[in-house]
Scaffold this motif. Structure first.
Motif, mmCIF file in Angstrom:
data_model
loop_
_atom_site.group_PDB
_atom_site.id
_atom_site.type_symbol
_atom_site.label_atom_id
_atom_site.label_comp_id
_atom_site.label_asym_id
_atom_site.label_seq_id
_atom_site.Cartn_x
_atom_site.Cartn_y
_atom_site.Cartn_z
ATOM 1 N N GLU A 52 -47.327 -49.538 -37.085
ATOM 2 C CA GLU A 52 -48.263 -49.583 -35.957
ATOM 3 C C GLU A 52 -49.190 -50.779 -36.169
ATOM 4 O O GLU A 52 -49.788 -50.932 -37.233
ATOM 5 C CB GLU A 52 -49.075 -48.294 -35.902
ATOM 6 C CG GLU A 52 -50.049 -48.225 -34.758
ATOM 7 C CD GLU A 52 -49.422 -47.924 -33.407
ATOM 8 O OE1 GLU A 52 -49.995 -48.327 -32.394
ATOM 9 O OE2 GLU A 52 -48.352 -47.288 -33.382
ATOM 10 N N ARG A 74 -52.452 -53.179 -34.592
ATOM 11 C CA ARG A 74 -53.591 -53.268 -33.678
ATOM 12 C C ARG A 74 -53.964 -54.745 -33.571
ATOM 13 O O ARG A 74 -53.896 -55.486 -34.562
ATOM 14 C CB ARG A 74 -54.765 -52.460 -34.202
ATOM 15 C CG ARG A 74 -54.450 -50.976 -34.297
ATOM 16 C CD ARG A 74 -55.694 -50.138 -34.409
ATOM 17 N NE ARG A 74 -55.364 -48.727 -34.548
ATOM 18 C CZ ARG A 74 -54.970 -47.944 -33.571
ATOM 19 N NH1 ARG A 74 -54.829 -48.434 -32.371
ATOM 20 N NH2 ARG A 74 -54.696 -46.669 -33.774
ATOM 21 N N ARG A 131 -56.528 -57.825 -31.236
ATOM 22 C CA ARG A 131 -57.680 -58.061 -30.362
ATOM 23 C C ARG A 131 -57.874 -59.561 -30.184
ATOM 24 O O ARG A 131 -57.400 -60.377 -30.987
ATOM 25 C CB ARG A 131 -58.936 -57.429 -30.937
ATOM 26 C CG ARG A 131 -59.313 -58.008 -32.299
ATOM 27 C CD ARG A 131 -60.554 -57.322 -32.858
ATOM 28 N NE ARG A 131 -60.871 -57.835 -34.169
ATOM 29 C CZ ARG A 131 -61.558 -58.961 -34.406
ATOM 30 N NH1 ARG A 131 -62.002 -59.690 -33.413
ATOM 31 N NH2 ARG A 131 -61.802 -59.354 -35.631
ATOM 32 N N ARG A 170 -58.238 -55.519 -26.364
ATOM 33 C CA ARG A 170 -57.568 -54.876 -27.497
ATOM 34 C C ARG A 170 -56.232 -54.337 -27.031
ATOM 35 O O ARG A 170 -56.109 -53.853 -25.915
ATOM 36 C CB ARG A 170 -58.425 -53.741 -28.055
ATOM 37 C CG ARG A 170 -59.723 -54.233 -28.655
ATOM 38 C CD ARG A 170 -60.624 -53.089 -29.103
ATOM 39 N NE ARG A 170 -61.861 -53.618 -29.657
ATOM 40 C CZ ARG A 170 -62.031 -53.972 -30.919
ATOM 41 N NH1 ARG A 170 -61.049 -53.851 -31.784
ATOM 42 N NH2 ARG A 170 -63.181 -54.460 -31.339
ATOM 43 N N SER A 222 -52.165 -52.737 -28.787
ATOM 44 C CA SER A 222 -51.455 -52.292 -29.982
ATOM 45 C C SER A 222 -49.965 -52.233 -29.677
ATOM 46 O O SER A 222 -49.549 -52.247 -28.510
ATOM 47 C CB SER A 222 -51.963 -50.935 -30.452
ATOM 48 O OG SER A 222 -51.741 -49.948 -29.468
#
Length: 124
Positions: A2, A4, A6, A13, A15
């Motif tokens: 996973e 993330r 930004r 943001r 993901s």
């Protein structure tokens, strides 16, 4: 895994899920040369991608016969991802410089010869 990601100011943001990122790519088309981003090596399927929740925070530059959507943060200007993929593929290619914990310049980087590829023509 996973991931993330930004923009620079943190307003945008997003993901995505995918295998460990070990490579990136750069494209030599006129747009990519000017922005200088290291991109994900392939497109991330839409089912594995969670885009930013508020499109009002984002600008979009339509590229290549206006079929590729290049998203960027309206506040800081950082290019975050390309949506829709080449030839209408369903997916996203991300700016690896936005991904938390990734040093895009430490990756093995290949070159996409976008300069020599004819423009994609949208259906009439």
């Amino acid at each position: 895994m996973e991931y993330r990601a930004r923009c620079h100011c943190g307003r945008v943001r997003f993901s995505f899920r995918g295998p460990e990122i070990k490579t990136g790519c750069r494209c030599n088309c006129s747009l990519c040369l000017r922005r200088g981003a290291v991109l994900s090596s392939g497109y991330i399927p839409a089912a594995d991608f969670t885009p930013h929740h508020d499109l009002n925070d984002m600008g979009v530059y339509l590229w290549n016969e206006k079929v590729l959507r290049n998203y960027f943060c309206k506040a800081c200007g950082i290019f975050t991802y390309i949506g829709d993929g080449e030839n209408g593929k369903d997916g996203y290619r991300v700016n690896l410089g936005c991904v938390d914990g990734i040093d895009p310049l430490a990756l093995e980087i290949s070159i996409i010869d976008g300069k020599s590829v004819p423009l994609i023509h949208a259906p009439a």
